[in-house]
Motif scaffolding. Structure first.
Motif, short mmCIF file in Angstrom:
data_model
loop_
_atom_site.label_atom_id
_atom_site.label_comp_id
_atom_site.label_asym_id
_atom_site.label_seq_id
_atom_site.Cartn_x
_atom_site.Cartn_y
_atom_site.Cartn_z
N UNK A 230 0.81 -1.21 0.00
CA UNK A 230 0.00 0.00 0.00
C UNK A 230 0.85 1.27 0.00
N UNK A 231 0.46 2.22 -0.83
CA UNK A 231 1.11 3.53 -0.84
C UNK A 231 0.90 4.23 0.50
N UNK A 232 -0.32 4.08 1.02
CA UNK A 232 -0.67 4.69 2.31
C UNK A 232 0.33 4.29 3.40
N UNK A 233 0.71 3.01 3.44
CA UNK A 233 1.64 2.53 4.48
C UNK A 233 3.01 3.19 4.32
N UNK A 234 3.44 3.40 3.08
CA UNK A 234 4.75 4.04 2.86
C UNK A 234 4.71 5.50 3.31
N UNK A 235 3.58 6.16 3.07
CA UNK A 235 3.43 7.56 3.51
C UNK A 235 3.44 7.59 5.05
N UNK A 236 2.73 6.64 5.66
CA UNK A 236 2.68 6.58 7.14
C UNK A 236 4.08 6.31 7.70
N UNK A 237 4.85 5.47 7.01
CA UNK A 237 6.17 5.09 7.52
C UNK A 237 7.16 6.26 7.54
N UNK A 238 6.94 7.27 6.70
CA UNK A 238 7.88 8.39 6.66
C UNK A 238 7.42 9.56 7.54
N UNK A 239 6.31 9.37 8.25
CA UNK A 239 5.74 10.48 9.02
C UNK A 239 6.71 11.11 10.04
N UNK A 240 7.62 10.32 10.54
CA UNK A 240 8.59 10.84 11.50
C UNK A 240 9.50 11.90 10.89
N UNK A 241 9.77 11.76 9.60
CA UNK A 241 10.72 12.68 8.95
C UNK A 241 10.06 13.58 7.92
N UNK A 242 8.95 13.13 7.35
CA UNK A 242 8.27 13.92 6.31
C UNK A 242 6.85 14.23 6.80
N UNK A 243 6.53 15.50 7.00
CA UNK A 243 5.17 15.82 7.45
C UNK A 243 4.13 15.47 6.38
N UNK A 244 2.92 15.20 6.83
CA UNK A 244 1.83 14.88 5.91
C UNK A 244 0.67 15.84 6.15
N UNK A 245 0.23 16.46 5.06
CA UNK A 245 -0.93 17.34 5.15
C UNK A 245 -1.98 16.92 4.15
N UNK A 246 -3.24 17.10 4.52
CA UNK A 246 -4.35 16.84 3.59
C UNK A 246 -4.97 18.17 3.19
N UNK A 247 -5.14 18.36 1.89
CA UNK A 247 -5.79 19.58 1.41
C UNK A 247 -7.24 19.28 1.06
N UNK A 248 -8.15 20.04 1.66
CA UNK A 248 -9.55 19.95 1.23
C UNK A 248 -9.65 20.75 -0.06
N UNK A 249 -9.70 20.05 -1.16
CA UNK A 249 -9.72 20.71 -2.48
C UNK A 249 -11.09 21.34 -2.72
N UNK A 250 -11.10 22.32 -3.61
CA UNK A 250 -12.36 22.91 -4.06
C UNK A 250 -12.77 22.14 -5.31
N UNK A 251 -13.99 21.73 -5.41
CA UNK A 251 -14.44 21.04 -6.62
C UNK A 251 -15.28 19.84 -6.29
N UNK A 252 -15.75 19.20 -7.34
CA UNK A 252 -16.65 18.07 -7.18
C UNK A 252 -15.91 16.81 -7.61
N UNK A 253 -15.87 15.83 -6.71
CA UNK A 253 -15.11 14.63 -7.02
C UNK A 253 -16.03 13.52 -7.53
#
Ligand code: G1P
Length: 289
Positions: A230-253
């Motif tokens: 999972x890509x998600x797990x790789x993102x979670x694994x780097x959280x100690x060194x790489x911050x993670x932010x979620x952007x609430x985008x404008x638009x319709x998904x």
């Protein structure tokens, strides 16, 4: 480390079983929303956000994608001879030659594995990931909005939206540390948690800006949710060194991986087009009578 995001990886190896029989011999990314294939919307959104180099992670039976972005000499010549300049413009050299590379995933081991296949393309730069199934109808493209957020916060940035709690098991879900209503800082991210275990209802949609640090984790080929890398797990694994932010985008998904989402996208994109809006509105009203 370089900061400008010039490269995008687009995983397109999936079988598209939900759209059989349409996808028996045609990649699902070639399904049209109105008159343009899903993959082209994704590339256009990325180009508008400043992406210069694309890598499509393909698989067997995906050759049509390469044909779509190739020079179609006979077609172009015929359109030219017939003076069909508008149509000619639509099929000519998009994106410019040599901007797209293709890599076969060979084994369907998960989204993380698909991205891992692009490691030598990405090298040591931040890069974007677009999942063409996820479409965002917006005035400013979703990836462009993310580039703005990335300029503010750096690190890893994902596009996020609220989902009903009973749907958390379909998405990557953020564990939110702080939230200003536009950008949420995450202290964790979990792939497809059960509703009762989900740390929030803020879900990741198919747009990412990532640092190459994730490859160190993807190299380990650890399986996660659903037995997939999972890509998600790789993102979670780097959280100690790489911050993670979620952007609430404008638009319709629109989730074009589902039939209802795909049909809704067709209607919404048609209604958003000046040349079609009136006729489509009339046709829908007729249907709903
Ligand atoms: C993938 C990701 C998931 C994300 C979703 C967005 O899941 O693994 O984290 O929320 O895309 O569409 P998939 O839809 O491939 O199962």
């Amino acid at each position: 480390m370089k900061t400008r995001v010039r490269k995008a990886v687009l995983p397109v190896a999936g079988l598209g079983t939900r759209f059989l029989p349409a996808t028996k011999c045609m990649p699902k990314e070639m399904l049209p929303v109105v008159d343009k294939p899903l993959i082209q919307y994704a590339i256009e959104e990325a180009e508008a956000a400043g992406i210069e180099q694309f890598m499509l992670i393909t698989g067997r039976g995906k050759n049509l994608l390469e044909d779509h972005f190739d020079h179609a000499f006979e077609l172009e010549r015929t359109l030219e001879l017939r003076g069909r300049l508008k149509e000619l413009e639509m099929v000519r050299d998009f994106p410019e030659p040599s901007k797209i590379q293709y890599m076969r995933q060979q084994q369907a081991l998960g989204l993380g594995h698909a991205i891992w296949c692009a490691r030598d393309f990405v090298r040591d730069e931040p890069f974007a990931v677009i999942l063409p199934d996820d479409m965002v109808l917006a005035e400013t493209g979703c990836l462009s909005q993310m580039m703005e957020a990335y300029a503010e916060v750096g690190g890893n940035v994902v596009a996020v939206g609220e989902v009903p709690r009973e749907h958390t098991n379909r998405y990557g879900i953020l564990d939110v540390e702080s939230d200003d209503g536009r950008i949420a800082k995450a202290r964790g991210v979990v792939e497809k948690p059960a509703p009762e275990d989900a740390p929030s209802t803020l879900s990741v949609i198919g747009r990412y800006i990532l640092q190459p640090d994730i490859f160190a984790h993807l190299d380990k080929k650890q399986k996660g949710a659903g037995g997939e890398i999972q890509l998600t797990d790789a993102i979670a694994a780097t959280l100690g060194t790489v911050p993670l932010h979620g952007l609430r985008y404008q638009g319709q998904r629109f989730d074009c991986g589902s039939k209802a989402g795909f049909v809704a996208a067709n209607v919404a994109y048609a209604l958003a087009r000046e040349d079609m809006e009136k006729d489509v509105r009339l046709a829908i009203m007729e249907l709903l009578k």
